[in-house]
Write a protein that holds these residues in place. Structure first.
Motif, mmCIF file in Angstrom:
data_model
loop_
_atom_site.group_PDB
_atom_site.id
_atom_site.type_symbol
_atom_site.label_atom_id
_atom_site.label_comp_id
_atom_site.label_asym_id
_atom_site.label_seq_id
_atom_site.Cartn_x
_atom_site.Cartn_y
_atom_site.Cartn_z
ATOM 1 N N UNK A 1 -5.733 2.929 -3.443
ATOM 2 C CA UNK A 1 -4.430 3.021 -4.084
ATOM 3 C C UNK A 1 -4.011 1.734 -4.758
ATOM 4 N N UNK A 2 -4.837 0.715 -4.678
ATOM 5 C CA UNK A 2 -4.485 -0.541 -5.339
ATOM 6 C C UNK A 2 -5.621 -0.941 -6.232
ATOM 7 N N UNK A 3 -5.582 -0.479 -7.443
ATOM 8 C CA UNK A 3 -6.765 -0.602 -8.275
ATOM 9 C C UNK A 3 -6.909 -1.931 -8.971
ATOM 10 N N UNK A 4 -5.847 -2.388 -9.573
ATOM 11 C CA UNK A 4 -6.015 -3.605 -10.375
ATOM 12 C C UNK A 4 -5.461 -4.839 -9.702
ATOM 13 N N UNK B 1 -0.702 -9.203 -13.757
ATOM 14 C CA UNK B 1 -1.360 -7.963 -13.350
ATOM 15 C C UNK B 1 -0.462 -6.762 -13.601
ATOM 16 N N UNK B 2 -1.060 -5.589 -13.576
ATOM 17 C CA UNK B 2 -0.255 -4.367 -13.582
ATOM 18 C C UNK B 2 0.273 -4.161 -12.168
ATOM 19 N N UNK C 1 1.316 -3.087 -8.672
ATOM 20 C CA UNK C 1 0.919 -2.119 -7.658
ATOM 21 C C UNK C 1 1.735 -2.469 -6.417
ATOM 22 N N UNK D 1 -4.412 10.894 -1.758
ATOM 23 C CA UNK D 1 -4.252 9.508 -1.317
ATOM 24 C C UNK D 1 -3.059 9.333 -0.380
ATOM 25 N N UNK D 2 -3.226 8.513 0.620
ATOM 26 C CA UNK D 2 -2.138 8.224 1.544
ATOM 27 C C UNK D 2 -1.730 6.749 1.387
ATOM 28 N N UNK D 3 -0.503 6.400 1.753
ATOM 29 C CA UNK D 3 -0.094 4.997 1.609
ATOM 30 C C UNK D 3 -0.963 4.078 2.467
ATOM 31 N N UNK D 4 -1.325 2.951 1.905
ATOM 32 C CA UNK D 4 -2.148 1.984 2.606
ATOM 33 C C UNK D 4 -1.257 0.962 3.293
ATOM 34 N N UNK D 5 -1.197 1.035 4.611
ATOM 35 C CA UNK D 5 -0.299 0.147 5.355
ATOM 36 C C UNK D 5 -1.022 -1.037 5.972
ATOM 37 N N UNK D 6 -2.235 -1.269 5.502
ATOM 38 C CA UNK D 6 -2.973 -2.415 6.025
ATOM 39 C C UNK D 6 -2.176 -3.692 5.795
ATOM 40 N N UNK E 1 -6.684 3.430 5.508
ATOM 41 C CA UNK E 1 -5.586 4.159 4.879
ATOM 42 C C UNK E 1 -4.988 5.095 5.895
#
Lengths: 655, 355
Positions: free
Chosen positions: B29-32, A449-450, A452, A431-436, B43
């Motif tokens: 990478x952002x599940x919940x 929420x948990x 993230x 996985x790579x960081x999502x910079x969207x 990504x």
């Protein structure tokens, strides 16, 4: 009991052979090298090489292990090294099995002694009827002791002769390898290929020297003094996957790579260093880096910087280094930053026993930072499990934004095993960081929420950027001392681990599903506990075993399993503490409030022998039973006592 | 490159219009939880986005201002914050690429007062934290803030190693010669004789000389400034930012509460004098002979030995390769040999050697 004498001895004394299933050939006469004699099929053998730490016995043992793996056998190794920079006695033990090998062996079938002290210190480990192969140039055994079969070979002299005077005795490890190959009918061609591969990068003369030494050992007419030779039965493995052979630290390092970890930082400490060295060498291939830091605190901080920047990172150490990292790990818990922390446990406390095995850092892993700072703790059960537990650790760290401990230990770190090659196309992630860019309204510490996090470099369109920190904070990350918020945030951090507990599978019980005794273990005791259950059941005990990979949080539902047994006994390599329970025992008692939870513990810096476990769990029983071998038939009466349990191991904590 | 400005085409669309219903909004990478990702589920690391983003507004002081600082009125750190805002505004850095980091101390509260990505870490360890971010994300602008206790006491070792490895970042140390947050204990830069709660009869230990320590450590940009000199601070921050490597600025920043007036000798408004280092212009004039060669370590050390209040400006600057560049080179060389194999193929090949 199969007591047929099959090894004729020039020095006298009769004894049984290593585990055998075929009818032994009779009438073997000494005098000539009877290469034409059909070798005896065996399924298991424990070979212990005892010498000094510079004799290259690790190299020789590793070759044996590699060969076993390549030949589709099961193999497990065990070694000790002195905690010095050079010199001192060391051993390397290889157990090769046609079937499943779960422990390194309670006793040796073959003891190779290079020096007088090797013979003296390890003779006790050789089983009755076992073979002592000794260097007759250095060792003078007591031949009046008729318990064993004595095979004297002038190893040093013959090595020097084979390699020429200048080589001195370097190469006698490979000479012995040749000898053993002859005796056990190992595939000499495969071994020679392995030797050539190992020294491939070096001067051709080194390869030639090694091969000459091997050839000399192989050609030695050992049949003059040992009339039997053996062959490992080939039991084809189901599944058809090729086996790979490596030690636990390598398995852990490659597991981290398969799990998509591309960044890490560390500091040298035995026995963690080889993981750091492997990752340093390998990560550039995957476009990542591993940094050696100035100290343990720098290392964990670098790793947290990597994680914060969007790349889950790893750090690791042994006990002393984990103590140093405690504050930073607490920060990760509070700031909710994912991190993998490896602890390759060794004898403690403090500097302790740097090259001995122990599992006394469980409480440190769970509770080691100040405050209520929850984190996840996993423990690898075998070398193969080191690979898979890394993948599980990364999954949990990412999903729950939490630090995750992987507990391993010295024995797993250095132990070589063969296991099925993992199916990388199914397992490997990156996985790579999502910079969207994100819409507004993002809360890093959302109470609903948990957590993230979004990685830095991500645009937030309402212009309100999140902050990460170690102070207690509100949902946007800004510091707060609000009583209500501190309670809410503490609950949030703890509740996410309860959520994790809900998804952890309950481990299966091995052996009797209900009965008198349930053994519970974690970490590298998996094999010996497993074998103890086998042996216990053979002796009429109603006994099962449960092994925990997820130690904190524990899986839900264990109380249902405990209810089916009269006694629950943890088996662990740590101290019984103030109240008589090992570290896992203490946790289980606190969690389940069950008076029937007890512990068998020891702190001698050695792995558990199968017999030790049974003697600890059933005091007074199993005293005269021979050391455990999976394929050996159950012994009857009249056996001589083999003194094995030198460590204090007592069942404790009744009521 | 840390100071590269991203130039993206900017179509005039509102954020709502960009939400694409066909695309899976929950990234891997952002599940919940996540704010819905805009413009697709892309990504990437430091790639420019393929899809156009909403137009960028000018970076203003208002945009980067966050909480009102909790510093005491009159604290020198207010001026430092103002200077920092000025630099960000002047350079129009991409807002999301600014990362503000700190350890523990009054000055280390900085990240809370800057609206941007950032982290507030533990006492003395922010240099390696910042190093990790700098090494993994060359696209970000890493700014580290701290004080004399955090930097020279507990953080001293990390400072040396960040310097010798020459990790690319800008580190601004607000030196007030005291531990302010914990209310007046002796700091490693407190002068001998300073009466604090831990030295009731006056400090007895020789103080650290920050410039000497940084020169010896191997930092490749070392400068000194004063919180009463806003323009000078702006200049130093810009030059530090532009420099590729471990760039450190020590700034004398008065603690009005626990050690007031100590920096007056360098403040012209308080009767002192602010001596700025005259750097060589390399114009072959006789005056130039007397000016300071910033690439000369020993000359810098001599300047550092001048008695208090000393001199201000750039003490030392050199172009040693950064750790960032050296590691990158190793990765590139290694990847070339790999020749485009996938991660699975690389690991499989490694396992083949273990059969």
């Amino acid at each position: 009991m199969n007591e047929t004498p099959v090894v004729k001895q020039a020095e006298g004394g009769s004894a049984a052979s290593p585990t055998s299933t075929a009818t032994p050939a009779s009438g073997a006469s000494p005098g000539s090298d009877r290469a034409d004699l059909r070798p005896e099929n065996i399924q298991d053998a424990v070979i212990r090489l005892a010498g000094n730490s510079q004799d290259g016995i690790q190299t020789a043992g590793a070759f044996l292990a590699r060969l076993a793996g390549r030949s589709d056998h099961d193999v497990m190794t065990y070694m000790t090294i002195p905690a010095t920079i050079s010199g001192g006695p060391s051993i390397f033990q290889v157990r090769i099995g046609s079937g499943e090998v779960l422990s390194a062996g309670d006793e040796a079938d073959f003891l190779v002694a290079f020096y007088q002290h090797s013979y003296q210190d390890h003779l006790d480990f050789l089983r009755e009827g076992g073979v002592l192969l000794y260097d007759s140039d250095n060792v003078e055994p007591n031949l009046d002791d008729k318990r064993f079969v004595y095979v004297g070979v002038p190893i040093t002299g013959l090595t020097v002769e084979a390699l020429g005077g200048t080589a001195k005795d370097k190469g006698k490890n490979i000479f012995v390898l040749g000898l053993i190959s002859k005796i056990f009918n190992l595939d000499a061609d495969k071994l020679k290929k392995l030797i050539t591969e190992k020294f491939a990068g070096k001067d051709q003369s080194i390869v030639n020297t090694a091969l000459m030494a091997f050839q000399a050992g192989y050609a030695y007419p050992v049949g003059n003094v040992l009339t039997k030779h053996y062959r490992f039965e080939h039991i084809p493995k189901p599944g058809g996957r090729a086996q790979i052979t490596m030690d636990g630290n390598q398995a852990l390092a490659y597991g981290l790579i398969a799990a998509g970890v591309r960044y890490g930082a560390g500091y040298p400490i035995t026995p963690w260093s080889s993981i750091m060295e492997t990752l340093r060498r390998e990560l550039p291939k995957y476009d990542g880096i591993f940094v050696q830091a100035e100290d343990e605190l720098g290392a964990v901080s670098l790793a947290l910087g990597f994680s914060y920047s969007g790349y889950l990172a790893v750090t690791g150490s042994a006990g002393p280094g984990i103590s140093l990292k405690a504050e930073a790990i607490g920060w990760a818990s509070m700031a909710e930053i994912p991190l993998i922390v490896c602890n390759i446990q060794r004898g403690g406390p403090s500097t302790g026993l740097p090259t001995n095995v122990e599992q006394s850092d469980l409480h440190q892993a769970i509770f080691g930072s100040h405050g209520d700072s929850p984190r996840v703790v996993l423990a690898a059960a075998s070398v193969e499990d080191c690979f898979y537990i890394a993948i599980e650790a990364a999954r949990i760290a990412r999903k729950y934004s939490t630090p995750v401990f992987i507990l391993s230990d010295t024995s797993l770190a250095t132990r070589i095993e063969a296991f099925d090659e993992p199916d990388l196309s199914k397992l490997m992630v990156d996985p790579k960081p999502d910079l969207t860019p994100r819409e507004g309204g993002f809360k890093p510490y959302d109470l609903e929420r948990i957590t993230q996090h979004i990685p830095p470099g991500t645009r937030i369109l309402d212009g309100k950027y999140p902050l990460i920190g170690g102070l207690e904070h509100d949902e946007m990350g800004h510091p707060t001392g609000s009583p209500k918020l501190h309670m809410a945030m503490t609950a949030k951090r703890r509740n996410k681990l309860r959520k994790l507990a809900e998804e952890i599978p309950v481990p299966e019980v091995y052996g009797d599903q209900e009965g008198d005794t349930l053994l519970v273990g974690w970490g590298s005791t998996y094999g010996p506990i497993h074998d103890a259950v086998k042996m216990g059941r053979e002796h009429g005990e109603k006994i099962g075993a449960l092994h925990l990979r997820h130690v904190h949080p524990l899986p839900n539902g264990l109380e249902k399993i405990f209810a089916k047994f009269k006694r629950v006994v943890t088996v662990e390599m740590n101290d019984q503490g103030l109240y008589g329970y090992g570290q896992l025992g203490t946790i289980l008692r606190a969690r389940y409030c069950e008076p029937k939870i007890q512990s068998v513990t020891k702190t001698d810096g050695l792995t558990f022998r199968v017999k030790e476990i049974l003697q600890g769990v059933f005091p007074g029983k199993f005293v005269s039973v021979r050391g455990y071998s999976p394929n050996r038939p159950v012994s009857g009466n009249g056996e001589q006592d083999v003194d094995v349990a030198r460590a204090e191991s007592i069942a404790q904590g009744a009521g | 490159m840390a100071n590269k400005m991203s130039m993206l085409p900017a179509p005039n669309l509102s954020p709502k219009e960009l939400v694409n219903d066909d695309v899976d909004l929950m990234s891997e990478t952002n599940m919940t939880t996540a704010s819905p990702a805009v413009a697709g589920n892309r990504q990437s690391g430091s790639d420019s986005p393929a899809i156009a983003e909403p137009p960028r507004e000018k970076l203003t002081k208002k945009a980067i201002t966050a909480d009102h600082p909790t510093w005491c009125p009159g604290c020198g750190d207010f001026a430092v914050l103002a200077a920092f805002y000025k630099v960000l505004e002047k350079r129009q850095l991409d807002h999301e690429k600014i990362v503000t980091l700190a350890g523990i101390g009054c000055s280390s509260r900085f990240p809370y007062f800057v609206n941007g990505h950032g982290a507030h870490y533990i006492h003395g360890r922010a240099v390696p934290l910042a190093s990790g971010i700098s090494l993994a994300r060359p696209d970000l602008h890493v700014f580290l803030f701290g004080g004399d206790g955090d930097g020279f006491s507990i953080g001293g070792n990390h400072l040396d190693h960040g310097a010798r490895k020459n990790i690319n970042m800008t580190y601004f140390i607000m030196d007030n010669f005291v531990y302010g947050l914990t209310k007046k204990q002796t700091s490693p830069t407190s002068p001998i004789g300073f009466k604090s709660k831990t030295d009731p009869i006056g400090a007895i230990d020789q103080p650290v000389n920050p410039m000497k320590k940084l020169i010896a450590g191997g930092a490749t940009f070392i400068a000194r400034t004063h919180a009463a000199q806003v323009n000078h601070m702006i200049q130093m921050i810009e030059r530090a930012f532009d420099h590729q490597g471990f760039s450190v600025i020590e700034c004398l920043s008065e603690c009005v509460e626990f050690f007031p007036d100590v920096f007056d000798p360098a403040n012209p408004k308080k009767g002192g004098s602010f001596e700025v280092i005259q750097e060589k212009k390399w114009d072959n004039t006789p005056e130039d002979d007397l000016r300071h060669d910033v690439t000369d370590e020993l000359a810098a050390y001599k300047l550092a030995s001048l008695p208090f209040p000393g001199v201000f400006g750039v003490f030392y600057q050199s172009d040693r390769p950064t750790k960032n560049a050296l590691e990158k080179k190793w990765i590139e060389t290694t990847r070339e040999k790999i020749g485009g194999a996938s991660d699975v193929e690389i690991l499989r090949k490694t396992f083949d050697r273990m059969k």
